[in-house]
Structures are given as C-alpha cells and as structure tokens.
Design a protein around this motif. Structure first.
Motif, PDB file in Angstrom:
ATOM      1  N   ASN A   8       0.806  -1.217   0.000  1.00  0.00           N
ATOM      2  CA  ASN A   8       0.000   0.000   0.000  1.00  0.00           C
ATOM      3  C   ASN A   8       0.840   1.268   0.000  1.00  0.00           C
ATOM      4  O   ASN A   8       0.458   2.265  -0.605  1.00  0.00           O
ATOM      5  N   CYS A   9       1.953   1.251   0.721  1.00  0.00           N
ATOM      6  CA  CYS A   9       2.669   2.495   0.999  1.00  0.00           C
ATOM      7  C   CYS A   9       3.992   2.638   0.260  1.00  0.00           C
ATOM      8  O   CYS A   9       4.598   3.699   0.298  1.00  0.00           O
ATOM      9  N   PRO A  11       8.127   1.647  -0.523  1.00  0.00           N
ATOM     10  CA  PRO A  11       9.287   1.239   0.270  1.00  0.00           C
ATOM     11  C   PRO A  11       9.392   1.982   1.599  1.00  0.00           C
ATOM     12  O   PRO A  11       9.339   3.206   1.616  1.00  0.00           O
ATOM     13  N   ARG A  12       9.519   1.231   2.666  1.00  0.00           N
ATOM     14  CA  ARG A  12       9.680   1.822   3.997  1.00  0.00           C
ATOM     15  C   ARG A  12      10.721   1.019   4.767  1.00  0.00           C
ATOM     16  O   ARG A  12      10.980  -0.143   4.475  1.00  0.00           O
ATOM     17  N   ASP A  13      11.252   1.658   5.803  1.00  0.00           N
ATOM     18  CA  ASP A  13      12.236   0.996   6.659  1.00  0.00           C
ATOM     19  C   ASP A  13      11.613  -0.181   7.392  1.00  0.00           C
ATOM     20  O   ASP A  13      10.445  -0.166   7.759  1.00  0.00           O
ATOM     21  N   THR A  15      11.890  -0.904  10.384  1.00  0.00           N
ATOM     22  CA  THR A  15      11.416  -0.558  11.733  1.00  0.00           C
ATOM     23  C   THR A  15       9.927  -0.229  11.757  1.00  0.00           C
ATOM     24  O   THR A  15       9.319  -0.216  12.813  1.00  0.00           O
ATOM     25  N   GLU A  16       9.344   0.072  10.596  1.00  0.00           N
ATOM     26  CA  GLU A  16       7.922   0.374  10.560  1.00  0.00           C
ATOM     27  C   GLU A  16       7.065  -0.893  10.536  1.00  0.00           C
ATOM     28  O   GLU A  16       5.845  -0.815  10.617  1.00  0.00           O
ATOM     29  N   THR A  61       3.356   0.756  11.628  1.00  0.00           N
ATOM     30  CA  THR A  61       3.259   2.213  11.787  1.00  0.00           C
ATOM     31  C   THR A  61       2.851   2.895  10.481  1.00  0.00           C
ATOM     32  O   THR A  61       2.982   4.103  10.349  1.00  0.00           O
ATOM     33  N   GLY A  62       2.374   2.120   9.533  1.00  0.00           N
ATOM     34  CA  GLY A  62       1.880   2.709   8.292  1.00  0.00           C
ATOM     35  C   GLY A  62       0.405   2.405   8.112  1.00  0.00           C
ATOM     36  O   GLY A  62      -0.415   2.855   8.894  1.00  0.00           O
ATOM     37  N   CYS A  63       0.122   1.564   7.132  1.00  0.00           N
ATOM     38  CA  CYS A  63      -1.272   1.304   6.793  1.00  0.00           C
ATOM     39  C   CYS A  63      -1.889   0.199   7.657  1.00  0.00           C
ATOM     40  O   CYS A  63      -3.067  -0.073   7.551  1.00  0.00           O
ATOM     41  N   ARG A  64      -1.090  -0.444   8.494  1.00  0.00           N
ATOM     42  CA  ARG A  64      -1.565  -1.473   9.419  1.00  0.00           C
ATOM     43  C   ARG A  64      -2.189  -2.668   8.701  1.00  0.00           C
ATOM     44  O   ARG A  64      -3.077  -3.329   9.214  1.00  0.00           O
ATOM     45  N   GLN A  65      -1.706  -2.931   7.488  1.00  0.00           N
ATOM     46  CA  GLN A  65      -2.221  -4.066   6.728  1.00  0.00           C
ATOM     47  C   GLN A  65      -1.174  -5.180   6.694  1.00  0.00           C
ATOM     48  O   GLN A  65       0.029  -4.921   6.674  1.00  0.00           O
TER      49      GLN A  65
ATOM     50  N   CYS B  76      -2.201   5.927  -0.494  1.00  0.00           N
ATOM     51  CA  CYS B  76      -1.277   6.404   0.529  1.00  0.00           C
ATOM     52  C   CYS B  76      -0.754   7.788   0.170  1.00  0.00           C
ATOM     53  O   CYS B  76      -0.337   8.022  -0.954  1.00  0.00           O
ATOM     54  N   TRP B  89      -5.216   9.788   4.595  1.00  0.00           N
ATOM     55  CA  TRP B  89      -5.228   8.348   4.362  1.00  0.00           C
ATOM     56  C   TRP B  89      -4.404   7.647   5.430  1.00  0.00           C
ATOM     57  O   TRP B  89      -3.230   7.939   5.612  1.00  0.00           O
ATOM     58  N   LEU B  90      -5.015   6.722   6.153  1.00  0.00           N
ATOM     59  CA  LEU B  90      -4.268   5.920   7.123  1.00  0.00           C
ATOM     60  C   LEU B  90      -4.095   4.490   6.629  1.00  0.00           C
ATOM     61  O   LEU B  90      -3.129   3.818   6.958  1.00  0.00           O
ATOM     62  N   GLY B  91      -5.057   3.996   5.889  1.00  0.00           N
ATOM     63  CA  GLY B  91      -5.044   2.640   5.359  1.00  0.00           C
ATOM     64  C   GLY B  91      -6.122   2.548   4.290  1.00  0.00           C
ATOM     65  O   GLY B  91      -6.879   3.505   4.088  1.00  0.00           O
ATOM     66  N   PRO B  92      -6.212   1.400   3.619  1.00  0.00           N
ATOM     67  CA  PRO B  92      -7.190   1.273   2.533  1.00  0.00           C
ATOM     68  C   PRO B  92      -8.626   1.570   2.970  1.00  0.00           C
ATOM     69  O   PRO B  92      -9.434   2.046   2.171  1.00  0.00           O
ATOM     70  N   SER B 152      13.181   8.557   7.862  1.00  0.00           N
ATOM     71  CA  SER B 152      13.846   7.723   6.868  1.00  0.00           C
ATOM     72  C   SER B 152      13.224   7.865   5.485  1.00  0.00           C
ATOM     73  O   SER B 152      13.753   7.340   4.513  1.00  0.00           O
ATOM     74  N   LEU B 153      12.108   8.558   5.402  1.00  0.00           N
ATOM     75  CA  LEU B 153      11.487   8.753   4.092  1.00  0.00           C
ATOM     76  C   LEU B 153      12.281   9.767   3.280  1.00  0.00           C
ATOM     77  O   LEU B 153      13.005  10.595   3.834  1.00  0.00           O
ATOM     78  N   SER B 167       1.811   8.273   7.212  1.00  0.00           N
ATOM     79  CA  SER B 167       2.123   7.862   8.579  1.00  0.00           C
ATOM     80  C   SER B 167       3.462   7.169   8.546  1.00  0.00           C
ATOM     81  O   SER B 167       3.711   6.286   7.730  1.00  0.00           O
ATOM     82  N   GLU B 169       7.588   7.198  10.903  1.00  0.00           N
ATOM     83  CA  GLU B 169       8.232   7.345  12.211  1.00  0.00           C
ATOM     84  C   GLU B 169       9.126   8.573  12.212  1.00  0.00           C
ATOM     85  O   GLU B 169       9.871   8.813  11.265  1.00  0.00           O
ATOM     86  N   PRO B 174       5.758   6.674  16.160  1.00  0.00           N
ATOM     87  CA  PRO B 174       4.844   6.762  15.016  1.00  0.00           C
ATOM     88  C   PRO B 174       4.119   8.100  14.985  1.00  0.00           C
ATOM     89  O   PRO B 174       3.586   8.543  16.002  1.00  0.00           O
TER      90      PRO B 174
END
Lengths: 123, 214
Positions: A8-9, A11-13, A15-16, A61-65, B76, B89-92, B152-153, B167, B169, B174
C-alpha cells in the motif's frame, strides 16, 4: 536494515513493520478433532528454513495491513511480496519476477537497504 | 453556531475550553524561544478536532462520509478536502479527519455527529479521536533539514510533494506527517509522545539559531 515495499505504501524501513511468522498455516478445519500433539504442532511448530521462506509481515506504523513476503533467510533478499490469501508464488526459476496481482506500483521486489542507496558515493 | 448559542451553551463551551490542557502546553515558551524566525519555527496547534473513520470508501456509506469530509483519499499520501476539513489516508479503509477545534461537538460544532449520521448503521466506525493526537507545525526553509535528521522517508520535494500526508516514524515514534505547503509540515504525534517529540524537535532546531559555518 531491510527496505520493505509495503503493497500500500511503497518502500519503507524495516522498523515500521512487525513480523508475523510463517505464512500459509491454515487453521484446522475441526480443531476439536485434533489430538493434543496435532494441536500443539499447529500452534507452535514452524519451519526453520535456510533459504527462501514465506512469512507474514504487518506495516504497523503505516497502513496497518498484513501481507506475505518471500525472503531468503540467508541473504535477506526479498524475492516477492504478495497479498494475504494468495498462494505462494513459484520463484524456483527467476527471482524477482513474482509479486501478486493487484499490488501497488513498484511493490514486488526490493533489495536490502545496504545494497541499494549511496553505493556510488563510497567507491 | 456561535450566533445561535444560548447563554447556557456558551457557558458550557467556556467550561470545556477552560478545563482543557494540551499535551505540549508546557513547552509553548520553549517553542517560542527555540524557533528561529525565517529559518525554522515550531508551534503547537492544540485541540484540533480529529475523527477516525473506518469505512469502505467505494460503498454507499463511504460516499456519504465523503460528502462531509470533502472526499476520502484513495491511496497512501493523498489528502482530500480543500477547506478546513481534511481527510488523511491511514489505510485502505481507514482515514483520519482533521478539522478546526470549533467543529467539535463539545464546542458547538457538528462534525462528529454528522459523520456518525452519515455512516448510519452500515459497516464501519466513526470514533472521536480529538484527544488522541496533538498537532505540531514545523515551518521554514530549514524545516525539511530538521525532519531529515530522523525521518527515513525521502522528503525531497520531487518525491514528497506538498499536500501529501503519510504515517511514518519520527525519532522512532509513530506520527502522521502532513506536508501542507512547500515549507510547512504538520506533525501529528500521539498525546503521550508530544513532550518527547517537542523536545526532540527543539534540539534538532537548535543548530539553525547559530550562523552557518561554511
């Protein structure tokens, strides 16, 4: 640090994310019919694969999917990321081709973070 | 709302306002003295109304909710709503609605009840999360440099465009990070992290108060 491509989001680290153990373990059809040993094996017994391993991850810590990932437990290369409920992709031939349908652009393949950025600067 | 409020309602609103304490209230002076006008400034925007929504955005209920929030984001990073009410947007199927404090029902607004009515008895949820997070506003030409110390983004403008919210870190906690314009970031940490993140950002900003060493 792994760089994981969330479906969904993007590339992320690492740690997320949180790890969810081995993928594709089906809940028993009739748990009451199982012996104690079978039930214990369903609950606690997992593969300890050296090599390509199918596992679950959640982007906490992102979309929680949740999603599935094929990762090499030796090299930490991520061969495929695919949706929950999809069968394990066949990656016996070419690596990096797999990746389930319906994922976000750029999702399927990632390398480890150490290999990806800034490699030209240090040389 | 204000023009129709009875004296009793006004008294109630005043009581609510007087009883509140924002999560980073005790840092307000530090934010002022730690800010470097023109370079990077930090302030808290307390008490914004926030509502957590879980709904399938393509469903009927999703469409009704979207009519109040000015649309629901599809991917996202997307933020919908042009005015004061925005949906992040937090999730789908999960969104965060952010609005000015006056729109909260306890202060005479109708945001939460409107959203609850819009969802109706359909599948999903509308939860008042106004006290869950606070808002920091980091502004200035060096705001990105401050964030890049911990995020880190890729925050470069060619990747992280104004008008997107993700969302992620910051300093290992978070947060929601919303780039509202080219040099302005809104950061939504949970209330219990506000003290830590506020002090962390102040520390990260400190070097920009001194003249740059070539």
């Amino acid at each position: 640090m792994l760089l994981i491509s969330c479906p969904n989001c993007g590339p992320r680290d690492e740690t997320e994310f949180h790890y969810g153990g081995q993928a594709h373990i089906a809940y028993p059809e009739n748990p009451n019919d199982l012996t104690d040993r079978e039930w214990a094996e369903y609950l606690f017994y997992r593969e300890n694969t050296k090599g390509t391993f199918a596992e679950r991850w959640v982007h906490s810590t992102g979309c929680r999917q949740w999603f599935n990932m094929l990762r090499d437990t030796v090299s930490y290369d991520i061969h495929s990321i695919y949706a929950m409920g999809q069968p394990r992709p066949d990656t016996t031939g070419e690596y990096g081709q797999a990746g389930g349908a319906g994922l976000a652009p750029g999702a399927p393949t990632t390398s480890t973070a150490a290999a990806a950025p800034t490699s030209s600067e240090g040389v | 709302m204000a023009e129709t409020a009875t004296p009793a309602e006004t008294a109630h609103v005043d009581r609510v306002r007087g009883a509140r304490r924002s999560p980073a209230e005790h840092l307000a002076d530090a934010f002022t003295s730690g800010s470097v006008p023109g370079t990077v400034t930090l302030k808290e925007i307390p008490y914004q109304a926030m509502v957590g929504i879980r709904v399938e955005r393509t469903s009927d209920a999703g469409a009704r909710v979207a009519s109040i929030t000015g649309g629901l984001p599809a991917t996202c990073g997307e933020v919908t709503g042009a005015g004061a009410v925005n949906a992040l947007w937090l999730g789908p199927t999960e969104f965060l609605v952010v609005a000015p404090e006056e729109s909260h029902d306890s202060l005479g607004g109708t945001l939460v009840s409107d959203l609850t009515t819009a969802l109706g008895s359909d599948e999903g949820q509308v939860v008042d999360l106004s006290a869950n997070r606070t808002t920091f506003e980091l502004n200035g030409s060096h705001a990105r440099a401050v964030l890049e110390k911990t995020c880190s983004l890729d925050l470069h403008p060619r990747v992280f465009k104004a008008g997107t919210a993700v969302s992620t870190e910051l300093a290992h906690i978070p947060v929601m990070l919303w780039k509202t314009s080219e040099e302005n970031y809104r950061i939504f940490p949970r209330a219990s992290f506000a003290d830590f993140l506020g002090r962390w950002l102040l520390d990260a900003m400190r070097e920009y108060a001194s003249p740059e060493v070539p």
